[in-house]
Design a protein around this motif. Sequence first.
Motif, PDB file in Angstrom:
ATOM      1  N   GLY A  54       0.778  -1.229   0.000  1.00  0.00           N
ATOM      2  CA  GLY A  54       0.000   0.000   0.000  1.00  0.00           C
ATOM      3  C   GLY A  54       0.807   1.276   0.000  1.00  0.00           C
ATOM      4  O   GLY A  54       0.238   2.372   0.007  1.00  0.00           O
ATOM      5  N   ASP A  61      -9.262   2.937  -6.053  1.00  0.00           N
ATOM      6  CA  ASP A  61      -8.815   2.374  -4.775  1.00  0.00           C
ATOM      7  C   ASP A  61      -9.564   1.106  -4.418  1.00  0.00           C
ATOM      8  O   ASP A  61      -8.967   0.120  -3.940  1.00  0.00           O
ATOM      9  N   ASP A  62     -10.869   1.059  -4.672  1.00  0.00           N
ATOM     10  CA  ASP A  62     -11.643  -0.133  -4.324  1.00  0.00           C
ATOM     11  C   ASP A  62     -11.193  -1.346  -5.137  1.00  0.00           C
ATOM     12  O   ASP A  62     -11.052  -2.449  -4.594  1.00  0.00           O
ATOM     13  N   TRP A 100      -8.285  -1.698  -6.516  1.00  0.00           N
ATOM     14  CA  TRP A 100      -6.923  -2.023  -6.078  1.00  0.00           C
ATOM     15  C   TRP A 100      -6.975  -2.975  -4.882  1.00  0.00           C
ATOM     16  O   TRP A 100      -6.280  -3.989  -4.859  1.00  0.00           O
ATOM     17  N   ARG A 101      -7.810  -2.653  -3.898  1.00  0.00           N
ATOM     18  CA  ARG A 101      -7.875  -3.483  -2.685  1.00  0.00           C
ATOM     19  C   ARG A 101      -8.498  -4.844  -2.980  1.00  0.00           C
ATOM     20  O   ARG A 101      -8.058  -5.873  -2.449  1.00  0.00           O
ATOM     21  N   THR A 102      -9.501  -4.866  -3.836  1.00  0.00           N
ATOM     22  CA  THR A 102     -10.100  -6.153  -4.203  1.00  0.00           C
ATOM     23  C   THR A 102      -9.071  -7.042  -4.898  1.00  0.00           C
ATOM     24  O   THR A 102      -8.948  -8.231  -4.587  1.00  0.00           O
ATOM     25  N   ARG A 104      -5.686  -6.809  -4.818  1.00  0.00           N
ATOM     26  CA  ARG A 104      -4.588  -7.176  -3.913  1.00  0.00           C
ATOM     27  C   ARG A 104      -5.020  -8.262  -2.935  1.00  0.00           C
ATOM     28  O   ARG A 104      -4.322  -9.264  -2.742  1.00  0.00           O
ATOM     29  N   ASP A 105      -6.202  -8.075  -2.323  1.00  0.00           N
ATOM     30  CA  ASP A 105      -6.647  -9.020  -1.297  1.00  0.00           C
ATOM     31  C   ASP A 105      -7.076 -10.355  -1.891  1.00  0.00           C
ATOM     32  O   ASP A 105      -7.080 -11.376  -1.189  1.00  0.00           O
TER      33      ASP A 105
END
Length: 269
Positions: A234, A252-253, A255-257, A259-260
């Motif tokens: 991050g 951003d949303d 990106w997090r989806t 990555r996770d």
Amino acid sequence: MLDQVAELIREVAATIVLPRWRHLATDEIDQKAPGDLVTIADKESERALTRGLTALLPGSAVVGEESVAADPSVLDRLGNGGAVWIVDPVDGTNNFAAGKKPFAVMVALLRDGEPAASWILDVPGDNLTVAEAGSGAYRDGVRLKTRTDDPGVGTLRGVVASHYLPERLRRVAAGNATAFGQVTKGHHCAGYEYPAVAVDEQQFALFWRILPWDHVPGSLIIREAGGMALHLDGTPYRPTDSERGLLIAANDDIWRTARDTIFPDLSIL
């Protein structure tokens, strides 16, 4: 200067790069390392871009892919103040040498270590994507804005460039990537992958090896279009970074989806 650099890139592509596409002689292709090709077009393109860029901005320095291959100390210029050009004279050289698409010419300008502007010319597609810090990103004159929603992991399309991933991460990424709507290993051309996220052809791309000429131009375009370009932990991507991988996404949303989903357990990184 945006237009002047764009004209220079188009001229170099038209007079040096494109005429040699599918017309390279065997002795015009070499290997810098196993599987890492360089052609006469790479070398001549970088020389021409270096002359033109330093003429446009006297006193500026250049960090080019081929100059670093010849003398790794050239990379140290990224840490200097003032104006520094980053040049990828033919991005996607292996495609270019094989007579395939895509390949690109990419340039970025740093001012006191910060990306100020970037240009990516998709040579066979004749599409020019340009960004200026604080002023947005444009493709062929049309402003780019990345999508703002997250449609969910099952519909996301993206790239996991697994070739340089450490083996332990490659296995994890391959297993988890099946959750996405579509995942490929990419087109072996960063100059294609970044604009593809900006125009919503795909929504994310994961890279591991992050050489500056491959990623500084596109990361500025993504950020100026409204997207994200961050390390997997991050933290912001910097032009001098060479490790920790890089994940780009439309917002951003997403990106997090992404990555996770790829690495739900960050302790393995």
